[in-house]
Design an enzyme around this catalytic site. Structure first.
Site, short mmCIF file in Angstrom:
data_model
loop_
_atom_site.label_atom_id
_atom_site.label_comp_id
_atom_site.label_asym_id
_atom_site.label_seq_id
_atom_site.Cartn_x
_atom_site.Cartn_y
_atom_site.Cartn_z
CD GLU A 125 8.52 31.92 3.91
OE1 GLU A 125 8.13 31.01 4.41
OE2 GLU A 125 9.20 32.70 3.84
CB CYS A 165 7.98 42.17 -0.02
SG CYS A 165 10.54 41.89 -0.04
CB CYS A 224 24.32 37.71 2.53
SG CYS A 224 24.60 38.29 0.83
CB CYS A 266 20.65 36.00 3.86
SG CYS A 266 19.63 36.23 2.58
CB CYS A 305 14.85 42.68 5.46
SG CYS A 305 14.26 44.02 5.71
N1 SAH Z 1 18.97 39.76 -2.95
C1 SAH Z 1 19.23 40.94 -2.30
C2 SAH Z 1 17.41 41.30 -2.32
C3 SAH Z 1 16.93 40.42 -1.26
S1 SAH Z 1 17.34 40.63 0.60
C4 SAH Z 1 19.77 42.23 -1.95
O1 SAH Z 1 20.58 41.61 -1.56
O2 SAH Z 1 19.29 43.15 -1.89
C5 SAH Z 1 16.88 42.44 0.79
C6 SAH Z 1 17.97 43.00 2.30
O3 SAH Z 1 16.90 41.90 3.13
C7 SAH Z 1 18.61 42.51 1.77
O4 SAH Z 1 19.41 44.39 2.21
C8 SAH Z 1 19.23 41.79 2.67
O5 SAH Z 1 20.44 42.36 2.81
C9 SAH Z 1 18.45 42.06 3.71
N2 SAH Z 1 18.63 41.29 4.77
C10 SAH Z 1 18.83 39.96 4.71
N3 SAH Z 1 19.20 39.64 5.66
C11 SAH Z 1 18.62 39.41 6.94
C12 SAH Z 1 18.49 40.19 7.99
N4 SAH Z 1 19.26 38.77 8.50
N5 SAH Z 1 18.15 41.12 8.58
C13 SAH Z 1 17.89 42.06 7.80
N6 SAH Z 1 18.19 42.31 6.34
C14 SAH Z 1 18.83 41.11 5.88
FE1 SF4 Z 2 22.37 38.42 0.02
FE2 SF4 Z 2 20.78 36.77 0.34
FE3 SF4 Z 2 20.62 38.62 -0.71
FE4 SF4 Z 2 21.24 36.22 -1.50
S1 SF4 Z 2 18.93 37.53 -0.71
S2 SF4 Z 2 21.44 38.59 -1.58
S3 SF4 Z 2 21.93 35.86 0.33
S4 SF4 Z 2 21.12 39.02 1.67
#
Ligand code: SAH
Ligand code: SF4
Length: 363
Positions: free
Chosen positions: A102, A115, A126, A129, A354
């Site tokens: 996506e 994005c 994580c 996420c 996000c």
């Molecule tokens: N992998 C990279 C980029 C993609 S995630 C990273 O982790 O930075 C983009 C952003 O969304 C990151 O800051 C991530 O921590 C945040 N994110 C992930 N899951 C989330 C959620 N459920 N609610 C809000 N932000 C979230």
């Molecule tokens: Fe962590 Fe999600 Fe970013 Fe992957 S995409 S590094 S699981 S926040």
């Protein structure tokens, strides 16, 4: 290796979006075309978003035919487009092998940010996420990364003539610095004056803290912006939320950020998702300030988006911090003279906010 092989396969097959400007030049010169021809082809694709060689009207008919036969134009197939009440659009793409990702197009009063995803899923898991819960399938190729951007930009041009995308952020599915070679190559093409000519200030990489990648960015010839997902000021908590912290603990991460700051002079953005009762104690703002002392970061506070589709089939164990706790955290940052903003939630009604991106990997 998987990516390199796929990349090589695409290049061997002569896929258009896998070619750099210099590779176009070499190819077309081999065909007896003048040097400027590559610039013309790249203008059609990257500036005008014309992907059908037949429509490239300043090329000879014979050249157009040859391009059709020999340089495949493979673009992601659009499976779905959803429009949020706030104007955010989410796109679901299918790649040539059936994998799906996506990407999201945000619109702030006409100012557009794309994005983009860099991987199918993400290996870093994580705890909060939705993408991480999918697991990892593969890296996207240079062409697949560029394809998402170009298709979305063409979509903008469809609707409002001559208004392209202003910014690109690598904040979609996946960890960009675990697909570093392809992401940097895609950036070179976006930035190339004869290709998309997008300024470095308009390109942001968001990373969970892949130290070798950050060190490489410190020396990267295109000074892109860097956002780092911190989410916790101590190793104990960060390792629980973000397992990548066990590989690159805070001491190494901060050292890499100092190097990046020193070499580039750029200000770093720190992303911090506020999760109720987990990382939103104002004391943690003080710990963060101590950790990042001297870095002068800009802090982006992100309200936690509870993924309604759950995490790997289970409901998320986390909740968004209530307003009072967000305010208390903000007050601590203000007292510490740390500049910050609370990121406005965008596109949550279509699961485009996000951490909510979780395209079903296969059709
Ligand atoms: N992998 C990279 C980029 C993609 S995630 C990273 O982790 O930075 C983009 C952003 O969304 C990151 O800051 C991530 O921590 C945040 N994110 C992930 N899951 C989330 C959620 N459920 N609610 C809000 N932000 C979230
Ligand atoms: Fe962590 Fe999600 Fe970013 Fe992957 S995409 S590094 S699981 S926040």
């Amino acid at each position: 290796m998987e990516t390199t092989n796929r990349q090589e396969q695409n290049e061997a097959a002569g896929d258009a979006l896998s070619l750099s400007c210099e590779q176009w030049q070499a190819r077309l010169e081999e065909w007896g075309e003048p040097r400027f021809r590559a610039g013309q082809v790249c203008q059609w694709i990257y500036a005008r978003k014309v992907f059908d060689y037949h429509e490239m009207t300043n090329l000879s008919k014979a050249l157009r035919e040859r391009l059709c036969g020999e340089v495949l134009m493979t673009l992601p197939i659009q499976i779905q487009e959803q429009l949020s009440q706030d104007g955010t659009r989410k796109f679901l793409w299918q790649m040539a092998d059936g994998q799906r990702v996506e990407s999201v197009l945000l619109d702030h009063g006409g100012h557009k940010t794309a994005c983009i995803s860099t991987q199918v899923g993400c290996p870093l898991k994580c705890a909060f996420c939705a993408t991480g819960a999918l697991g990892f399938t593969r890296n996207l190729t240079v062409g697949e990364i560029l394809g998402q951007f170009l298709m979305m930009e063409r979509r903008c041009l469809d609707r409002s003539l001559q208004e392209g995308v202003n910014n690109i952020v690598f904040m979609g599915m996946g960890e960009p610095l675990l697909n570093e070679a392809n992401v940097l190559e895609a950036i070179r093409r976006l930035n190339h004056p004869k290709m998309r000519n997008l300024g470095a200030r308009h390109i942001t990489i968001s990373t969970s803290g892949i130290v070798p990648g950050i060190e490489d960015l410190a020396d990267f010839e295109i000074p892109v912006r860097l956002s780092v997902s911190l989410h916790a000021p101590s190793d104990a908590l960060r390792s629980k939320l973000m397992p990548v912290n066990r590989t690159y603990p805070l001491s190494r991460l901060v050292e890499a950020l100092r190097l990046y700051r020193q070499r580039t002079g750029e200000r770093i953005t720190i992303e911090y998702v506020l999760i109720d009762g987990v990382n939103d104690d104002p004391q943690m703002a003080y710990e963060m300030a101590a950790l990042l002392d001297g870095l002068n970061p800009y802090v982006n506070l992100i309200p936690y988006n509870v993924p309604p589709q759950g995490l790997a089939g289970r409901p998320s164990q986390f909740q968004r911090s209530p307003d009072a706790r967000v305010k208390a955290f903000c007050a601590a940052l203000t007292a510490l003279h740390i500049e910050f903003e609370v990121r406005r939630e965008r596109g949550s009604d279509i699961l485009a906010a996000c951490g909510q991106l979780a395209a079903r990997a296969r059709s």
